[in-house]
Scaffold this active site. Structure first.
Site, PDB file in Angstrom:
ATOM      1  N   LYS A 111      -4.795   3.455 -12.220  1.00  0.00           N
ATOM      2  CA  LYS A 111      -3.454   3.801 -12.702  1.00  0.00           C
ATOM      3  C   LYS A 111      -3.377   5.284 -13.073  1.00  0.00           C
ATOM      4  O   LYS A 111      -2.376   5.939 -12.811  1.00  0.00           O
ATOM      5  CB  LYS A 111      -3.032   2.902 -13.861  1.00  0.00           C
ATOM      6  CG  LYS A 111      -2.741   1.479 -13.382  1.00  0.00           C
ATOM      7  CD  LYS A 111      -1.895   0.651 -14.324  1.00  0.00           C
ATOM      8  CE  LYS A 111      -1.506  -0.642 -13.604  1.00  0.00           C
ATOM      9  NZ  LYS A 111      -0.877  -1.643 -14.423  1.00  0.00           N
ATOM     10  N   LYS A 192      -3.595  -3.367  -2.647  1.00  0.00           N
ATOM     11  CA  LYS A 192      -3.010  -4.676  -2.949  1.00  0.00           C
ATOM     12  C   LYS A 192      -1.488  -4.583  -3.048  1.00  0.00           C
ATOM     13  O   LYS A 192      -0.948  -3.541  -3.433  1.00  0.00           O
ATOM     14  CB  LYS A 192      -3.615  -5.270  -4.218  1.00  0.00           C
ATOM     15  CG  LYS A 192      -3.045  -4.729  -5.502  1.00  0.00           C
ATOM     16  CD  LYS A 192      -3.472  -5.568  -6.693  1.00  0.00           C
ATOM     17  CE  LYS A 192      -2.651  -5.193  -7.910  1.00  0.00           C
ATOM     18  NZ  LYS A 192      -1.783  -6.212  -8.438  1.00  0.00           N
ATOM     19  N   LYS A 195       4.043  -5.318  -7.577  1.00  0.00           N
ATOM     20  CA  LYS A 195       5.485  -5.299  -7.806  1.00  0.00           C
ATOM     21  C   LYS A 195       5.997  -3.905  -8.180  1.00  0.00           C
ATOM     22  O   LYS A 195       7.160  -3.597  -7.984  1.00  0.00           O
ATOM     23  CB  LYS A 195       5.889  -6.362  -8.838  1.00  0.00           C
ATOM     24  CG  LYS A 195       5.434  -6.126 -10.258  1.00  0.00           C
ATOM     25  CD  LYS A 195       6.098  -7.142 -11.180  1.00  0.00           C
ATOM     26  CE  LYS A 195       5.159  -8.239 -11.631  1.00  0.00           C
ATOM     27  NZ  LYS A 195       4.104  -7.802 -12.575  1.00  0.00           N
TER      28      LYS A 195
HETATM   29  P1  ATP Z   1       2.146  -4.237 -11.488  1.00  0.00           P
HETATM   30  O1  ATP Z   1       2.509  -3.601 -10.168  1.00  0.00           O
HETATM   31  O2  ATP Z   1       3.181  -4.040 -12.547  1.00  0.00           O
HETATM   32  O3  ATP Z   1       0.757  -3.904 -11.949  1.00  0.00           O
HETATM   33  P2  ATP Z   1       1.388  -6.704 -10.219  1.00  0.00           P
HETATM   34  O4  ATP Z   1       2.227  -7.026  -9.016  1.00  0.00           O
HETATM   35  O5  ATP Z   1       0.036  -6.148  -9.984  1.00  0.00           O
HETATM   36  O6  ATP Z   1       2.192  -5.809 -11.223  1.00  0.00           O
HETATM   37  P3  ATP Z   1       0.813  -8.479 -12.450  1.00  0.00           P
HETATM   38  O7  ATP Z   1       1.949  -8.781 -13.355  1.00  0.00           O
HETATM   39  O8  ATP Z   1      -0.196  -7.493 -12.923  1.00  0.00           O
HETATM   40  O9  ATP Z   1       1.308  -8.071 -11.004  1.00  0.00           O
HETATM   41  O10 ATP Z   1       0.068  -9.834 -12.121  1.00  0.00           O
HETATM   42  C1  ATP Z   1       0.651 -11.119 -12.168  1.00  0.00           C
HETATM   43  C2  ATP Z   1      -0.281 -12.101 -11.492  1.00  0.00           C
HETATM   44  O11 ATP Z   1      -0.260 -11.865 -10.083  1.00  0.00           O
HETATM   45  C3  ATP Z   1      -1.741 -11.938 -11.918  1.00  0.00           C
HETATM   46  O12 ATP Z   1      -2.356 -13.191 -11.933  1.00  0.00           O
HETATM   47  C4  ATP Z   1      -2.326 -11.085 -10.835  1.00  0.00           C
HETATM   48  O13 ATP Z   1      -3.707 -11.234 -10.711  1.00  0.00           O
HETATM   49  C5  ATP Z   1      -1.575 -11.632  -9.622  1.00  0.00           C
HETATM   50  N1  ATP Z   1      -1.521 -10.654  -8.559  1.00  0.00           N
HETATM   51  C6  ATP Z   1      -1.066  -9.381  -8.649  1.00  0.00           C
HETATM   52  N2  ATP Z   1      -1.164  -8.764  -7.469  1.00  0.00           N
HETATM   53  C7  ATP Z   1      -1.702  -9.669  -6.603  1.00  0.00           C
HETATM   54  C8  ATP Z   1      -2.040  -9.624  -5.237  1.00  0.00           C
HETATM   55  N3  ATP Z   1      -1.846  -8.532  -4.530  1.00  0.00           N
HETATM   56  N4  ATP Z   1      -2.566 -10.731  -4.656  1.00  0.00           N
HETATM   57  C9  ATP Z   1      -2.754 -11.875  -5.378  1.00  0.00           C
HETATM   58  N5  ATP Z   1      -2.459 -11.978  -6.681  1.00  0.00           N
HETATM   59  C10 ATP Z   1      -1.928 -10.889  -7.298  1.00  0.00           C
END
Ligand code: ATP
Ligand code: LTN
Length: 330
Positions: A111, A192, A195
């Site tokens: 980050k 990865k 969002k």
């Molecule tokens: P941000 O972009 O705000 O970091 P994020 O999309 O990474 O958000 P989180 O809110 O951190 O999502 O995670 C919510 C859930 O989704 C967690 O269990 C996380 O491990 C899962 N997750 C996030 N990204 C992935 C991915 N690319 N593949 C599978 N699971 C994911």
């Protein structure tokens, strides 16, 4: 009954990756475990947020959980910031965490590299996550692969605390799906899907309509071999689409390779898009109804707060007493 717990940050619109990695395992296991699902909004302010948008995302999070199939009768659903014990326990755990342990966390380094401000909360965030889990004596914690290191820290902190002060915390088990734990960005399958990605073209949001899904999947980066075959190293883009297809259809990777082995990427991509929309359309229809039901959302959160306050208070008081804080006239 064993307890299962997870949280999804209200940092934007949920993605198909959040659904596969975070929500689906909860849905598949609700009823089998005492299930706790919460909105970790204190985590979300570790990177700058607009207050109005954050509020909106928190409210919509409940509606989207329910629309995905989370049953409020089978899950305790709550908002982290409403429960003051999370931050309090986090402080005590921070005083038992070394700088070295936190310096190793790759998500923090990523980050910072991506230009997020180096605030202390972003650095200590994994300790708050440990508190979220340990307060409720969670046995299993379903997440995507990106949270594995944080879950290991939670286990280490629990073990160290138990060794120092006597058995206090349950040691949580990570529950990371074998397939679908790391869905990749459609435009850059080396990173990865996230969002808060800068380029929305690489991300399928749960609210994307059929046309948008088709467009995004059709323009997903693939290779020039034009064979539907799972090979993460040499064919990361197509392997990612196979993974998504597998998670949503229940078919194995082998079955998918066989089914589409003679097809070109265009045909396979159309089928992937179709399957995604088949999954998303009913979610979107329910979401439209639930998101306007403010009373229901309030009721769910109030109930969640009542339940979690009692559990968290008891665990926090146990910890406080063990470390010598407060005055306990007993
Ligand atoms: P941000 O972009 O705000 O970091 P994020 O999309 O990474 O958000 P989180 O809110 O951190 O999502 O995670 C919510 C859930 O989704 C967690 O269990 C996380 O491990 C899962 N997750 C996030 N990204 C992935 C991915 N690319 N593949 C599978 N699971 C994911
Ligand atoms: N850090 C997680 C969200 C999160 C969480 C938790 C997940 C906060 N506390 C406790 C499981 C258990 C994330 O960013 N995905």
């Amino acid at each position: 009954m064993k307890r299962m717990l997870t949280g999804l940050q209200p940092s934007g619109k949920l993605t198909i990756a959040n659904y596969i990695g975070g929500i689906k395992p909860m849905i598949l296991n609700q009823g089998k475990y005492d299930s706790f699902l919460f909105i970790p909004d204190l985590h979300t302010i570790t990177v700058p947020q607009d207050a109005t948008i954050l509020k909106h995302n928190i409210k919509n999070a409940i509606a989207i959980y329910l629309a995905c199939g989370i049953d409020p009768q089978k899950n305790t659903i709550y908002l982290q910031s409403d429960n003051l014990y999370h931050a309090n326990l986090s402080w005590i755990l921070e005083c038992n965490t070394s700088m070295g342990q936190l310096s190793r966390m790759t998500q923090y380094k990523d980050k910072i590299q991506r230009g997020k401000p180096a605030v202390c909360g972003l650095f200590t965030y994994p300790v708050l996550m440990a508190a979220d889990i340990l307060l409720y004596s969670a046995d299993i914690v379903p997440t995507g692969a990106d949270q594995k290191q944080h879950l290991e820290l939670a286990r280490d902190l629990a073990i160290n605390f138990n060794n120092k002060y006597g058995k206090t915390f349950v040691i949580p088990e990570p529950y990371i799906p074998e397939i679908g734990a790391k869905i990749m960005d459609l435009q850059n399958p080396e990173i990865k899907m996230s969002k808060s990605a800068e380029n929305p073209k690489g991300v399928i949001y749960l609210t994307d309509d059929e046309q948008t899904v088709l467009k995004k999947i059709k323009s997903a980066v693939t290779d020039s071999e034009a064979v539907v075959k799972y090979d993460v190293e040499n064919k990361p883009g197509i392997s990612n689409l196979i993974t998504i297809y597998s998670c949503l259809s229940g078919l194995s990777v082998k079955d998918i390779e066989q089914k589409f082995g003679n097809e070109n990427y265009g045909v396979f991509k159309t089928e992937v898009a179709k399957l995604i929309s088949q999954t998303l359309t009913p979610i979107q229809q329910k979401y439209e109804i639930y998101k306007n039901d403010e009373n229901m959302i309030k009721d769910i959160l109030q109930k969640g707060l009542d339940v979690t306050n009692n559990i968290a208070k008891e665990k926090y008081n146990e910890v406080k007493q063990k470390v010598g804080l407060g005055l306990h006239f007993d």
